[in-house]
Design a protein around this motif. Structure first.
Motif, PDB file in Angstrom:
ATOM      1  N   LEU A 139      -6.557  -4.420  -6.666  1.00  0.00           N
ATOM      2  CA  LEU A 139      -5.603  -4.029  -5.617  1.00  0.00           C
ATOM      3  C   LEU A 139      -6.325  -3.419  -4.422  1.00  0.00           C
ATOM      4  N   LEU A 140      -7.341  -2.590  -4.682  1.00  0.00           N
ATOM      5  CA  LEU A 140      -8.134  -2.029  -3.570  1.00  0.00           C
ATOM      6  C   LEU A 140      -8.832  -3.155  -2.802  1.00  0.00           C
ATOM      7  N   LYS A 187      -6.893  -7.523   5.193  1.00  0.00           N
ATOM      8  CA  LYS A 187      -6.875  -7.132   6.607  1.00  0.00           C
ATOM      9  C   LYS A 187      -8.132  -7.618   7.326  1.00  0.00           C
ATOM     10  N   PHE A 229     -13.514   7.002  -2.811  1.00  0.00           N
ATOM     11  CA  PHE A 229     -12.309   6.624  -3.565  1.00  0.00           C
ATOM     12  C   PHE A 229     -12.617   6.507  -5.049  1.00  0.00           C
ATOM     13  N   SER A 248      -6.458  -5.407  -0.822  1.00  0.00           N
ATOM     14  CA  SER A 248      -5.863  -4.688   0.308  1.00  0.00           C
ATOM     15  C   SER A 248      -6.853  -4.653   1.476  1.00  0.00           C
ATOM     16  N   ILE A 249      -8.078  -4.244   1.181  1.00  0.00           N
ATOM     17  CA  ILE A 249      -9.085  -4.131   2.242  1.00  0.00           C
ATOM     18  C   ILE A 249      -9.405  -5.514   2.807  1.00  0.00           C
ATOM     19  N   TYR A 253       0.834  -1.208   0.000  1.00  0.00           N
ATOM     20  CA  TYR A 253       0.000   0.000   0.000  1.00  0.00           C
ATOM     21  C   TYR A 253       0.867   1.255   0.000  1.00  0.00           C
ATOM     22  N   ARG A 255       2.041   1.691  -3.476  1.00  0.00           N
ATOM     23  CA  ARG A 255       0.938   2.140  -4.352  1.00  0.00           C
ATOM     24  C   ARG A 255       0.685   3.629  -4.178  1.00  0.00           C
TER      25      ARG A 255
HETATM   26  N1  URA Z   1      -7.730   1.320   2.182  1.00  0.00           N
HETATM   27  C1  URA Z   1      -7.047   0.171   2.189  1.00  0.00           C
HETATM   28  O1  URA Z   1      -6.968  -0.522   3.196  1.00  0.00           O
HETATM   29  N2  URA Z   1      -6.464  -0.224   1.037  1.00  0.00           N
HETATM   30  C2  URA Z   1      -6.529   0.481  -0.095  1.00  0.00           C
HETATM   31  O2  URA Z   1      -5.994   0.041  -1.092  1.00  0.00           O
HETATM   32  C3  URA Z   1      -7.224   1.704  -0.072  1.00  0.00           C
HETATM   33  C4  URA Z   1      -7.828   2.093   1.084  1.00  0.00           C
END
Ligand code: URA
Length: 431
Positions: A184-185, A192, A212, A188-189, A170, A173
Motif C-alpha cells: 500500500l505504501l 503519484k 516510516f 501510493s507513492i 490514503y 488508511r
Molecule cells: N506518502 C504517500 O504518498 N503514501 C503513503 O502511503 C505514505 C506516505
C-alpha cells in the motif's frame, strides 16, 4: 453487470487468494466513484495489511490508481525528465537544493511534492516560508516552466486529478491503521510519481527512528517493490536507502530549512546535507543520461544557486526577501560535557511539530518560522551548559509539549569516547 462485488473481493484477500486484474480495477474505480463504501474498502485494506499483494497485484493496484485520474506527459520536452522522492524524514530539505542543482546540470525536474504530516516535514510548507512563493500551478504553467531553459525545474502541489483514488484511499488508511503495509505504501507513492510523467525516478528510502519503516529489512523491501513498480510502468527507477536515525543537517522547520538549503546552494551548509544532495544528484543525472557534468562543480560555481533563484521567481517567490523569524526562541543545553552520542530524529520531528512547524492532521495550518536549530550533531564535542538545540515558535504555550518530546532525545558520552560515524547512504537498490 460486471458480476463483481465487494464482499467476494474482501473475502478472497482475507483468505489469502490473489486478486484478479478485474477485481482490482473494479474495487479501486468503485471506491473512487463512491459506489464502494468506506467500510468495505477499510476491510479490504486491513486484509491487504495481513495478506499482502504480490508483484502483479501491486502493479495493477498502482495502475488502477493512476487510471483514476489523468497522467501528465513531458516526453516532448527537449531535456530528459528525472525526479526524486523521499519517503519522508526530519530535517530532510534535500529537494530544495537538489531540484535546481539537477536542472542546472541539464535535466528537467518535475517535482510534485507534499506537505508536512506527523513528525515529517513537507517540501511545500518549507517553500511557502518564502514570501510570494506559490505551490499551486496549472499543468500548462508547469509545462511552461519545465520548457524554459533558464528554469526547467518546478516544485508544486499535485492537482486534484492526479491519482484521486490514492487521495481517497490514503485518507482512509490514515484513520484505519492501514498505512504501514509495503504494497500500500509503495503503490501510493509510485502511483503519484508515475502519473506525474517523469521518465526516471530516484527514491530516497529512509531507515531509522525518523522513518516510516524503522527496520532496514522493511525499508529494503519497500525500496525493492517501488523499483519494480517503476520498471513495470516504464519509469527508470533506482532507490538509495539512507539513514534517518538522526535529523539531516542542523535545522528542522520550514524557514530554518530554507535558509540551510540556501547555504548549500551557496557552496556551504552541513556536510550530511551536501553529501546526500550530491549522491542523489549523481543518481538522477546518470538515469537522465547526463554524465559529463559533476554536480559538485555546479554547486561550487553558483550555477545551482542561479537556478534556485529563477525557480523561486517562476513561482512568484522573492529569493531575496527576508525569511520569517519566530517570536520566541528557547535553548536546551547540555547537562554534561562529552561527545554527543545520539540525537533522535523522531523526537526532534515530534518537537518541531509541537512548535508549529508541522501538522497533526491534514489541513492544519503551519508556522513558517517554527522549528529547531541543532547546534551539536552526533560525534561532536559538547560542554556542560552549551546549547544543544534552539526551539523556535510563535506560540510559547507549545514549548512545554516540545520539551517533553525532547526529554530523552539525546545522550552524551564521556569526553574522549569515539562515536562511530554512521554512513548516510546505506545501500542502493535497482531493478
Ligand atoms: N506518502 C504517500 O504518498 N503514501 C503513503 O502511503 C505514505 C506516505
Amino acid at each position: 453487470m460486471s458480476g463483481l462485488d465487494a464482499v467476494s473481493i474482501i473475502t478472497a484477500k482475507r483468505d489469502g487468494r490473489a486478486l484478479t486484474d478485474a477485481q482490482i480495477d473494479w474495487i479501486v474505480a468503485g471506491f473512487t466513484a463512491g459506489r464502494v463504501p468506506d467500510e468495505q474498502m477499510a476491510a479490504l485494506l486491513m486484509a491487504i495489511v495481513f495478506r499482502g499483494l504480490d508483484r502483479a497485484e501491486t502493479s495493477r493496484w498502482t495502475a488502477a490508481m493512476i487510471d483514476s485520474g489523468s497522467r501528465l506527459d513531458f516526453s516532448d520536452l527537449p531535456r530528459p525528465t528525472v525526479d526524486k522522492h523521499s519517503t519522508g524524514g526530519v530535517g530532510d530539505k534535500i529537494t530544495l537544493p537538489l531540484t535546481p542543482l539537477v536542472a542546472a546540470c541539464g535535466a528537467a525536474v518535475p517535482q510534485l511534492s507534499g506537505r508536512a504530516l506527523g513528525h515529517t516535514g513537507g517540501t511545500l510548507d518549507k517553500l511557502e516560508a518564502i514570501p510570494g512563493w506559490r505551490a499551486q500551478l496549472s499543468s500548462a504553467r508547469m509545462r511552461e516552466i519545465l520548457a524554459d531553459p533558464d528554469v526547467s525545474a518546478v516544485i508544486c502541489a499535485a492537482g486534484d486529478d492526479l491519482a484521486p483514488a490514492d487521495k481517497r484511499i490514503y485518507a482512509l488508511r490514515d484513520v484505519t491503521g492501514t498505512v504501514e503495509s509495503i504494497p500500500l505504501l509503495a503503490s501510493s507513492i509510485m502511483s503519484k510519481k508515475i502519473a506525474e510523467g517523469t521518465a526516471a525516478l530516484v527514491l530516497d528510502v529512509k531507515v531509522g527512528s525518523g522513518a516510516f519503516l524503522k527496520e532496514l529489512s522493511q525499508s529494503r523491501e519497500l525500496a525493492r517493490v517501488m523499483v519494480e513498480l517503476g520498471a513495470d510502468a516504464g519509469v527508470h527507477t533506482v532507490a538509495l536507502l539512507t539513514d534517518m536515525q538522526t535529523p539531516l543537517g542542523r535545522t528542522a522547520g520550514n524557514a530554518l530549512e530554507v535558509a540551510e538549503a540556501v547555504e548549500v546552494l551557496a557552496g556551504g551548509g552541513p556536510a550530511d546535507v551536501v553529501e546526500l544532495t550530491l549522491a542523489l544528484a549523481r543518481e538522477m543525472l546518470a538515469l537522465a543520461g547526463i554524465d559529463a557534468i559533476d554536480p559538485a562543480d555546479a554547486l561550487a560555481d553558483g550555477r545551482a544557486m542561479d537556478r534556485w533563484r529563477s525557480m523561486i521567481r517562476a513561482q512568484g517567490g522573492d529569493p531575496d526577501a527576508a525569511l520569517p523569524i519566530a517570536r520566541h526562541v528557547e535553548q536546551l543545553c547540555a547537562q554534561d560535557s562529552g561527545v554527543l552520542r545520539r540525537l533522535d530524529a523522531m523526537a526532534v520531528g515530534v518537537a518541531a511539530r509541537h512548535l508549529g512547524a508541522g501538522r497533526a492532521r491534514q489541513g492544519d495550518p503551519v508556522q513558517p518560522a517554527a522549528g529547531i536549530d541543532i547546534h551539536v550533531k552526533p560525534g561532536e564535542r559538547v560542554v556542560a551548559g552549551q546549547p544543544v538545540l534552539s526551539l523556535h515558535t510563535d506560540t510559547p504555550a507549545a514549548l512545554s509539549a516540545a520539551c517533553a518530546a525532547l526529554e530523552d532525545a539525546w545522550d552524551i558520552a564521556s569526553p574522549g569516547t569515539a562515536v562511530p560515524a554512521s554512513s548516510l547512504v546505506i545501500d542502493r537498490v535497482e531493478a
